[in-house]
Design an enzyme around this catalytic site. Structure first.
Site, PDB file in Angstrom:
ATOM      1  CD  GLU A 157      -3.070  -0.961   2.316  1.00  0.00           C
ATOM      2  OE1 GLU A 157      -2.963   0.007   2.728  1.00  0.00           O
ATOM      3  OE2 GLU A 157      -3.970  -1.854   2.468  1.00  0.00           O
ATOM      4  CD  GLU A 358      -3.182  -5.853   4.289  1.00  0.00           C
ATOM      5  OE1 GLU A 358      -4.000  -5.081   4.842  1.00  0.00           O
ATOM      6  OE2 GLU A 358      -1.983  -5.552   4.302  1.00  0.00           O
TER       7      GLU A 358
HETATM    8  C1  FCB Z   1      -4.220  -2.038   5.740  1.00  0.00           C
HETATM    9  C2  FCB Z   1      -2.794  -2.165   6.001  1.00  0.00           C
HETATM   10  C3  FCB Z   1      -2.994  -3.277   7.216  1.00  0.00           C
HETATM   11  C4  FCB Z   1      -3.933  -2.983   8.225  1.00  0.00           C
HETATM   12  C5  FCB Z   1      -5.324  -2.858   7.706  1.00  0.00           C
HETATM   13  C6  FCB Z   1      -6.450  -2.807   8.441  1.00  0.00           C
HETATM   14  O1  FCB Z   1      -4.473  -0.843   5.062  1.00  0.00           O
HETATM   15  O2  FCB Z   1      -2.087  -2.727   5.114  1.00  0.00           O
HETATM   16  O3  FCB Z   1      -1.492  -3.146   8.020  1.00  0.00           O
HETATM   17  O4  FCB Z   1      -3.620  -1.793   8.834  1.00  0.00           O
HETATM   18  O5  FCB Z   1      -5.274  -1.880   6.722  1.00  0.00           O
END
Ligand code: FCB
Length: 783
Positions: A157, A358
């Site tokens: 990210e 994620e």
């Molecule tokens: C993402 C991050 C991770 C965590 C989630 C909730 O943006 O990559 O580390 O903080 O959000």
């Protein structure tokens, strides 16, 4: 293949990150990272540095095929440069032995936001040198653990790291500079390209990048994505898409910045940092794109809106709230956006393998004697998996899904309060406990898909069995009837809490044989707001009736009627209440909220409470109106502001003041006794007599503004030449005045729909937050 099963080689797993779980921040030569410096929270996190064998065992028990972890740069190069720290690398050596011995495929992320502080001290990501150091670091890590790592991800990210770290400053290192943010973003991309080259040179097999890609849309598109947009809204959506998504997708996958972004970067940071050859370096062929998805970005054009510091170049764009269920973090839950985004990337970048690296949710968990029944997390993941499965059907090349995250952990600036884990961590003892979602996910992995039937929430039956009483008794307790002894009530409430039971409408009406009735309580509409009241009646009724509810319409106009309504709700004759409270404080909302029956309000209440409401952005609209006058060269602006005990008036006044203050001007106020035209005319007469040089009037409502037009005419002032007039609300009459009134449009139907949706969410036992809908300036002849 049925909708519930997944491709044979589909990869299931979890993601974590070093800083969020490892702890041991001073062990074996590690020095601080920017997060150690920035964060106020203690850094032990989950002590994974020492407890990794337990954590790997947990993953094995859950049947994980893949584990995405990140390496702490500050362990490997504590000083940011020089010789790698062997003792730091040893940890990853041990971890990988454990992970591979458990039969789990490791996916390593090299940068999950924890830059060595030493490198920040030398300029951080805005400095080009950091990109070179990153490639060196990638090579050193590969050298030590490359034999056991299947897939490498360079960055996690980069938008968050660059724009929250260097733009808005809510993340480490906490700098607030648009120039730094754009330079950081470019150097992260460059570091990515250089690291891919270094990894390939060292023989790495699969290399990828992880981006947080958020679908961008207007509020109306959330439920109807195909909806046509106005030119301004389409431009707003495209701008945010360029800043948040395409700024990273395009250079990495196509070797160029989006053309429309270059002037924005240039304006804030110049383009000197983008050197000849950089984009070729950045655009290394990739084997896999990791996609992190949590929630969409919802925006709309709003001419006067200042730029959000996390999105430099976003002036004129409003970030909107939407009426959906949200997680405890307040993030709207919109699973079908995951389908949209996977479909989009597959279409726009064909041939690229994708992995959801994620996805997950923060909910408040309750630890009970027999487990953590996190039904909301289960539904969240399940709904997103259905969306993912639909995208595969439509041709998206999604190779796997990783839940964020294994353990409750240290959630960056939010600290330990956020609970994203499948496994609960007691931070006092470091004890791990699997939540129901972990066991549920284990079953998903085992059967390589979802069960045909959806997971069942605990029902009245389950509660009754647990408490050892009849269903009818449970229902009486849940419904707050007084005929139950205190002992039985305590036993039932204990069972309710232990099971995480959420009283739901269907179950309740089944047992109580009550109709699915919802009360719609109206007080006398304030002047000028009848259109809103009738829209609410129309939409709330049709939406709720469509959902099988019966509507009881009740009028709250006298003290006696208040008593009757409260008694009606206390007797549980309604399963939910939509209340259009009167303008001025009364106790009805408070009384109703005490009954525990789901309640939603129209309009922000004067006293903050947990009761969710729907309102419009009154302050933002007033800023827009005032800035419009300023942009037209008006400098002496009066405001006819209406009774200041009304929350709406307070907010509009606050917005007006803010805009004037930004322009270095002071307000001229004339409070009107009520919101009628007559009062608007009287207040305007007063204003113009006291300050004859005024060249504009902003009125808190259209009715007041129409009065102002009248007064101006009587006093021989020409509108808009001598006096510009702006109103608020965009009532029907506003376009029929002479000259037609410039005003701020308040979305009427959207408020009504939002109210109905909010109540439906509450009836389903979902967590909800208030909704503030955007307003929009409508320019006509009067200003
Ligand atoms: C993402 C991050 C991770 C965590 C989630 C909730 O943006 O990559 O580390 O903080 O959000």
């Amino acid at each position: 293949m049925s909708i519930t099963s997944f491709p044979e080689d589909f990869v299931w797993g979890v993601s974590t990150s070093a800083y969020q779980i490892e702890g041991a921040t001073a062990a074996d030569g590690r020095l601080p990272s920017i997060w150690d410096t920035f964060s106020a929270d203690r850094a032990e996190a989950c002590d994974h540095y020492h407890r990794y064998p337990d954590d790997v065992r947990l993953m094995k028990e859950l049947g994980m095929a893949a584990y995405r972890f990140s390496v702490s740069w500050a362990r490997v190069f504590p000083e940011g440069r020089g010789k790698p720290n062997a003792a730091g690398l040893d940890f990853y050596d041990r971890l990988l032995d454990e992970v591979t011995a458990a039969g789990i495929t490791p996916y390593a992320t090299l940068y999950h936001w924890d830059l060595p502080q030493a490198l920040e001290d030398r300029g951080g990501w805005p400095a080009r040198d950091t990109a070179e150091r990153f490639a060196e670091y990638a090579a050193a890590v590969h050298d030590r653990i490359g034999d056991r790592v299947d897939t490498w991800f360079t960055l996690n990210e980069p938008w968050v790291a660059a724009f929250l770290g260097y733009g808005s400053g809510v993340h480490a290192p906490g700098r607030k500079s648009a120039a730094d943010a754009f330079r950081a973003a470019h150097h992260m991309l460059l570091g990515h390209g250089l690291a891919v080259q270094a990894l390939r040179a060292a023989g790495a097999e699969k290399v990828g990048l992880v981006l947080n890609i958020a679908p961008v849309m207007t509020p109306a598109q959330v439920s109807d994505f195909g909806r046509e947009l106005s030119e301004e809204d389409a431009a707003a959506v495209a701008r945010i898409d360029a800043l948040a998504n395409r700024q990273f997708l395009e250079p990495a996958l196509r070797g160029a910045y989006p053309a429309e972004l270059l002037p924005v970067i240039d304006r804030h940071a110049g383009l000197g940092h983008v050197r000849e050859g950089d984009l070729e370096t950045i655009a290394q062929p990739l084997d896999l794109l990791g996609v992190n998805y949590y929630t969409p970005l919802v925006v709309q054009a709003q001419p006067s809106e200042p730029a959000d510091p996390a999105y430099p170049g976003s002036e004129g764009i409003l970030f909107c709230t939407i009426p959906t269920a949200v997680t405890a973090m307040g993030w709207p839950i919109v699973p079908n956006c995951l389908s949209l985004l996977l479909g989009r990337i597959s279409r726009e970048y064909p041939g690229l393998d994708l992995m959801v690296t994620e996805n997950g949710a923060d909910f408040v968990d309750v630890v009970t004697g027999d487990g953590i029944h996190d039904v909301e997390r289960i539904s969240f993941i399940e709904e997103h998996l259905r969306a993912l499965r639909a995208a595969i059907d439509d041709g998206a090349r999604v190779r796997g899904y990783l839940v964020w995250t294994l353990l409750d952990n240290l959630e960056w600036s939010d600290g330990y309060q956020r609970k994203f884990g499948l496994v609960h961590v007691d931070f006092a003892t470091q004890r791990r406990r699997m939540k129901d979602s972990a066991l549920w996910y284990r079953d998903v992995i085992r059967r390589n898909g979802l069960a045909e039937t959806r997971p069942r929430r605990p029902t009245l039956e389950t509660v009754a069995a647990r408490a050892g009483v009849s269903r009818a008794t449970v229902s009486r307790v849940v419904n707050g009837e007084s005929s139950v002894s205190p002992e039985v009530r305590t036993a039932v409430m204990r069972a309710v809490n232990e099971l995480g039971y959420v009283p739901n409408l269907a179950a309740r009406s089944l047992v109580t044989r009550r109709t699915n009735a919802v009360a719609l309580v109206l007080s006398v509409p304030r002047q000028g707001a009848d259109a809103l009241t009738s829209a609410v009646v129309q939409y709330v009724t049709s939406l709720l009736e469509g959902a099988g509810k019966q509507i009881t319409l009740m009028l709250a106009d006298t003290a006696e009627s208040h008593r009757r309504i409260a008694a009606h709700v206390e007797a549980r004759l309604a399963d939910g209440v939509v209340l259009l409270p009167p303008d001025r404080g009364d106790t009805l909302a408070e009384r109703l909220s005490r009954t525990g029956v789901p309640l939603v309000l129209l309009g922000k209440p004067p006293i903050a409470s947990l009761v969710p409401y729907v309102d419009v952005d009154n302050a933002g609209g007033a800023v827009a109106a005032t800035e419009h006058l300023l942009a037209r060269g008006r400098r002496r602006i009066g405001m006819v502001c209406g009774p200041t005990d009304l929350v709406t008036v307070q907010d509009r006044l606050a917005g007006h003041r803010t805009a004037l203050q930004r322009a270095g001007l002071t307000p001229h106020l004339a409070p009107a006794g009520d919101l009628t035209r007559a009062e608007g005319a009287a207040a305007t007469r007063r204003l113009l007599t006291e300050a004859p040089s005024l060249d504009a009037v902003f009125a808190a409502t259209d009715q007041l503004a129409i009065g102002a037009l009248q007064a101006a005419r009587e006093l021989g002032r020409r509108v808009p030449d001598d006096l510009a007039v702006v109103g608020f609300d965009d009532v029907d009459a506003a376009s029929a005045t002479t000259p037609a009134l410039t005003t701020v449009r308040v979305p009427v139907a959207d408020q009504a729909l939002a109210l109905a949706r909010l109540l439906l969410s509450r009836l389903e036992g979902r967590h909800t937050t208030s909704v503030v809908l955007p307003t929009r300036l409508v320019v006509r002849e009067s200003a």
